[in-house]
Design a protein around this motif. Sequence first.
Motif, mmCIF file in Angstrom:
data_model
loop_
_atom_site.group_PDB
_atom_site.id
_atom_site.type_symbol
_atom_site.label_atom_id
_atom_site.label_comp_id
_atom_site.label_asym_id
_atom_site.label_seq_id
_atom_site.Cartn_x
_atom_site.Cartn_y
_atom_site.Cartn_z
ATOM 1 N N LEU A 227 1.238 -1.003 -0.084
ATOM 2 C CA LEU A 227 -0.012 0.111 0.258
ATOM 3 C C LEU A 227 1.283 1.396 -0.118
ATOM 4 N N ASN A 231 -1.990 5.567 -2.517
ATOM 5 C CA ASN A 231 -2.976 4.662 -1.506
ATOM 6 C C ASN A 231 -3.835 4.789 -0.899
ATOM 7 N N SER A 364 -6.764 -0.932 0.650
ATOM 8 C CA SER A 364 -6.929 0.396 1.339
ATOM 9 C C SER A 364 -7.527 0.377 2.830
ATOM 10 N N GLN A 413 -7.062 4.048 -4.716
ATOM 11 C CA GLN A 413 -6.894 3.191 -3.518
ATOM 12 C C GLN A 413 -5.963 1.630 -3.701
#
Length: 562
Positions: A227, A231, A364, A413
């Motif tokens: 991530l 994100n 995310s 995301q």
Amino acid sequence: MTENFWKDKYPVGVSSEIDPDQYPNIQAVLNQSCQRFANKPAFSNLGKTLTYGELYELSGAFAAYLQQHTDLQPGDRIAVQLPNVLQYPVVVFGALRAGLVIVNTNPLYTAREMEHQFNDSGAKALVCLANMAHLAETVVPKTGIKHVFVTEVADLLPPLKRLLINSVVKYVKKMVPAYHLPQAIKLNDALAKGRGQAVREASPDSGDVAVLQYTGGTTGVAKGAMLTHRNLIANMFQCKGLMGANLDEGCETLITPLPLYHIYAFTFHCMAMMLIGNHNVLISNPRDLPGMVKDLAKYRFTGFVGLNTLFVALCNNEDFRKLDFSALKLTLSGGMALQLAAAERWKAVTGCPICEGYGMTETSPVVSVNPLSGIQIGTIGIPLPSTQCKVIDDEGNDLPIGAIGELCVKGPQVMKGYWQRQEATDEMIDAEGWLKTGDIAVIQEDGYMRIVDRKKDMILVSGFNVYPNELEDVLATLPGVLQCAAVGIPDEKSGEAIKMFVVAKPGVTLTKEQVMEHMRANVTGYKVPRSVEFREGLPMTNVGKILRRELRDEELKKLGKK
């Protein structure tokens, strides 16, 4: 789905688009929020509150220690293995300010699970609670971890209260097994050394990894979802975009019973609520309902984030039902399917409806949520701003509105990919950026979405993903096991419960107790099967693959649900 399809689905005043590039990294968001809301409460736990200004000061002390007293470099991974205590946000934001990558780790992991995650991530540092340090003692020598920080539950409380609580936990409740970690540094000592020292604020690119969040994905091998700063910033603004109309900046108090190491609570409480300067009340042990209710009574809370099992347990608690809910205006549910009975009971007790959402570690995590202005129980709401959703058939063809197929998601995301697993990444995310969720869904004419079934064999226990492959691999190491299979069966309390089917080797007698004892020794508590059934054989394909779905269907028939 086209952008125009979603444009009129958002509540009045909510944009269907966000700008994920308005901040270069999470540090920039933190810096601005801690200045804007310096005197506002950020996190509370065990009667102690940290303001945003204090959070910035303490995280800066940890960042300075990491930079000036260790050889850790930007991009190195640090495993954070803490429950919901004040040290968690201090450590996470401090590590990020030093340029490190966070590896969120469940404090209840067994030594086997810890060793895999630490080695797979290449973690060079670990922050853990003293309660779990005895496991770190056995695991750390088998990993590349060079720096260990140990903290006790009450370490950030005032001196007398700290001494009292830590002593009770250690000597009265005997919750801290003896350990020997000569290289370990007490977190409070690190903070004392770093306090007042200069911090070289890291400035990672938006596409750099901020967090490695481990998940099984669509298989049982635990993989780190990469991530990035972008994100997480995107999901902050997406959550604010769809729910922000109901939350005033710097004014809300949100109850935080879900573990911050879980991506759902991490993004919402540490990221989205930090963005808008709101107050998070950390509940260290939500299983202690009487203790939790006592904490709730101290606050005029305006928001509550939970999941189905917790809503049910609280509504069955007499003292909870006596609380003042007059300020409660937002209740969010995620992690597992919300049951209608639980939603109705919660609203009857608190007067506040529940907004159910949907997400996964790889996104995310939030993908969609029911807007407070238009809740449809039984749906996962509408996609967040800048998020596209569609359903596809088994051949990958797009399906029309109202058709049932695998849900796919596209948006800022969506993770960068799986850590050091390009093949697994390519299986999940196509060349156009569409992520296959593995969930079977339908998109209604009004834009709301419903999850119908699960394509993959993942089991969802109280909001935590459990992957059959992992359980089967563990049980296969028990002498006497010839074949085994794990499936999830409906359970009112936890959403799903794990059932293991076992075939013993010829001439070997196995017992349920042996199976359970072996599993308890090797997997976290929520992964331990609730029931075990011994069979002479398991249904298989012509190439020898066990048909878990067939076993699950048998169980559903017994329950009258198939």
